[in-house]
Scaffold this motif. Sequence first.
Motif, PDB file in Angstrom:
ATOM      1  N   LYS A 293     -41.602  66.000  29.607  1.00  0.00           N
ATOM      2  CA  LYS A 293     -40.172  65.689  29.556  1.00  0.00           C
ATOM      3  C   LYS A 293     -39.584  65.691  30.964  1.00  0.00           C
ATOM      4  CE  LYS A 293     -39.442  67.902  25.022  1.00  0.00           C
ATOM      5  NZ  LYS A 293     -38.646  68.928  24.287  1.00  0.00           N
ATOM      6  N   VAL A 294     -38.418  65.022  31.087  1.00  0.00           N
ATOM      7  CA  VAL A 294     -37.710  64.967  32.369  1.00  0.00           C
ATOM      8  C   VAL A 294     -36.249  65.323  32.141  1.00  0.00           C
ATOM      9  CG1 VAL A 294     -37.004  63.529  34.323  1.00  0.00           C
ATOM     10  CG2 VAL A 294     -39.280  63.206  33.290  1.00  0.00           C
ATOM     11  N   GLN A 295     -35.760  66.278  32.917  1.00  0.00           N
ATOM     12  CA  GLN A 295     -34.358  66.697  32.857  1.00  0.00           C
ATOM     13  C   GLN A 295     -33.687  66.326  34.172  1.00  0.00           C
ATOM     14  OE1 GLN A 295     -32.430  68.773  30.303  1.00  0.00           O
ATOM     15  NE2 GLN A 295     -30.999  67.622  31.562  1.00  0.00           N
ATOM     16  N   PHE A 296     -32.586  65.552  34.096  1.00  0.00           N
ATOM     17  CA  PHE A 296     -31.888  65.090  35.299  1.00  0.00           C
ATOM     18  C   PHE A 296     -30.703  65.991  35.633  1.00  0.00           C
ATOM     19  CE2 PHE A 296     -33.869  61.194  33.674  1.00  0.00           C
ATOM     20  CZ  PHE A 296     -34.407  60.643  34.828  1.00  0.00           C
ATOM     21  N   SER A 297     -30.375  66.046  36.900  1.00  0.00           N
ATOM     22  CA  SER A 297     -29.113  66.629  37.363  1.00  0.00           C
ATOM     23  C   SER A 297     -28.680  65.863  38.611  1.00  0.00           C
ATOM     24  CB  SER A 297     -29.254  68.127  37.670  1.00  0.00           C
ATOM     25  OG  SER A 297     -30.221  68.351  38.679  1.00  0.00           O
ATOM     26  N   ILE A 298     -27.401  65.986  38.924  1.00  0.00           N
ATOM     27  CA  ILE A 298     -26.839  65.292  40.097  1.00  0.00           C
ATOM     28  C   ILE A 298     -26.218  66.337  41.013  1.00  0.00           C
ATOM     29  CG2 ILE A 298     -25.209  63.564  40.917  1.00  0.00           C
ATOM     30  CD1 ILE A 298     -27.511  62.389  39.273  1.00  0.00           C
ATOM     31  N   ASN A 299     -26.757  66.451  42.208  1.00  0.00           N
ATOM     32  CA  ASN A 299     -26.293  67.453  43.179  1.00  0.00           C
ATOM     33  C   ASN A 299     -26.216  68.853  42.562  1.00  0.00           C
ATOM     34  OD1 ASN A 299     -26.076  65.587  45.272  1.00  0.00           O
ATOM     35  ND2 ASN A 299     -23.939  65.096  44.778  1.00  0.00           N
ATOM     36  N   GLY A 300     -27.213  69.146  41.728  1.00  0.00           N
ATOM     37  CA  GLY A 300     -27.301  70.481  41.134  1.00  0.00           C
ATOM     38  C   GLY A 300     -26.455  70.684  39.897  1.00  0.00           C
ATOM     39  N   GLU A 301     -25.734  69.671  39.456  1.00  0.00           N
ATOM     40  CA  GLU A 301     -24.853  69.796  38.294  1.00  0.00           C
ATOM     41  C   GLU A 301     -25.298  68.864  37.175  1.00  0.00           C
ATOM     42  OE1 GLU A 301     -22.451  71.980  38.125  1.00  0.00           O
ATOM     43  OE2 GLU A 301     -22.564  72.643  40.216  1.00  0.00           O
ATOM     44  N   GLN A 302     -25.086  69.320  35.930  1.00  0.00           N
ATOM     45  CA  GLN A 302     -25.381  68.486  34.773  1.00  0.00           C
ATOM     46  C   GLN A 302     -24.299  67.424  34.608  1.00  0.00           C
ATOM     47  OE1 GLN A 302     -28.057  68.514  32.477  1.00  0.00           O
ATOM     48  NE2 GLN A 302     -28.980  69.800  34.064  1.00  0.00           N
ATOM     49  N   VAL A 303     -24.720  66.198  34.353  1.00  0.00           N
ATOM     50  CA  VAL A 303     -23.813  65.092  34.048  1.00  0.00           C
ATOM     51  C   VAL A 303     -24.093  64.668  32.611  1.00  0.00           C
ATOM     52  CG1 VAL A 303     -23.166  62.727  34.600  1.00  0.00           C
ATOM     53  CG2 VAL A 303     -23.707  64.338  36.452  1.00  0.00           C
ATOM     54  N   LEU A 304     -23.058  64.592  31.804  1.00  0.00           N
ATOM     55  CA  LEU A 304     -23.248  64.366  30.372  1.00  0.00           C
ATOM     56  C   LEU A 304     -23.553  62.921  30.020  1.00  0.00           C
ATOM     57  CD1 LEU A 304     -20.456  66.679  28.905  1.00  0.00           C
ATOM     58  CD2 LEU A 304     -22.896  67.180  29.296  1.00  0.00           C
TER      59      LEU A 304
END
Length: 326
Positions: A293-304
């Motif tokens: 699996k792959v979990q993304f984040s942007i600059n350390g924050e979750q984007v919904l």
Amino acid sequence: MPISTDTTSKNIHLLRLGFCACVLFLVLLFCGGCSFHKEKEYTGYYVFCPDANETKVGFEKYTPESRKRDDLVNEFLTRLQSEPKDLGLRKALPDDVTVDDFIFEDSGQLSLYLSSGYGKIKGVSEILRRAAIVKTLCQIHGVSSVQFYVAGQPLTDSNLDAVGYMTADSFIDNTGGETTYKQNATLNMYFSDKTGSHLVKVPVDITYDATIPLEQLAVEQLIRGPYSIDGVDPDEIKATIPEKTELNKISVKENTCYVDFSEEFLKKRTNISAETTIYSVVDTLAELSNINKVQFSINGEQVLLYNDTIDFGSAFERNLDIVDQE
């Protein structure tokens, strides 16, 4: 009685000769001492070991008692299982790894059979230990190369291909004294087709060392795009990652790869669908044996949401439905 000028000159001349003789004697004595104390170039054996921080391979000088090939292999394997005298080094074979057997081919190829504990060693730690073992054993006359078996099965790389026989030349000594293992691998990368709505699988041959994780190399290649890859037609295969995107951090834990991008990743490329962009990353990383699996984040924050349309807060699994079938 007055001393004659001739007598004075002779005395001065004798003093000068004596002084020069003393200087010459001291020079010869000094040079002779240097020659006597000069250490000859070491031509003996070494035992190679990972350093305590597991960032490079070090070594200790070692004088074996054995003379025959098989006896030397046994002795060096025992030494590789023992704590080094240098506190800055650690033994190459940990306590939970045993050598069950070793077998020679007629050509001097050595097969080393290790217990299942070796299979628990991963990443840089495994590469450095492997380097230490192979470099140590390949010093022995009659050992041409070494291959590893773990719990009876050939040792495999990240693509589950057998590593096969290795020599001391399989390992590169960097200028800083660090030893890394140069590996060849084929990464299956996923880029966009010319429509921007489907993915195309592109096998990419790479050479890498253990200090850089394969998942990082894969994402960095996705960011660069397909245009630097030999044999790729730029009219048929397109980049998926938005321009100026940077990879902030990447890590793998319990078969999930955590990828942190800069905010540019949210600015979708023109004519490339959001789904194509996301799954180019997911499907590429899911090709690696340790990632499901792959979990993304942007600059350390979750984007919904990604592109206001795709749920971006949960982990993604491989999706081959949008991959063009060959």
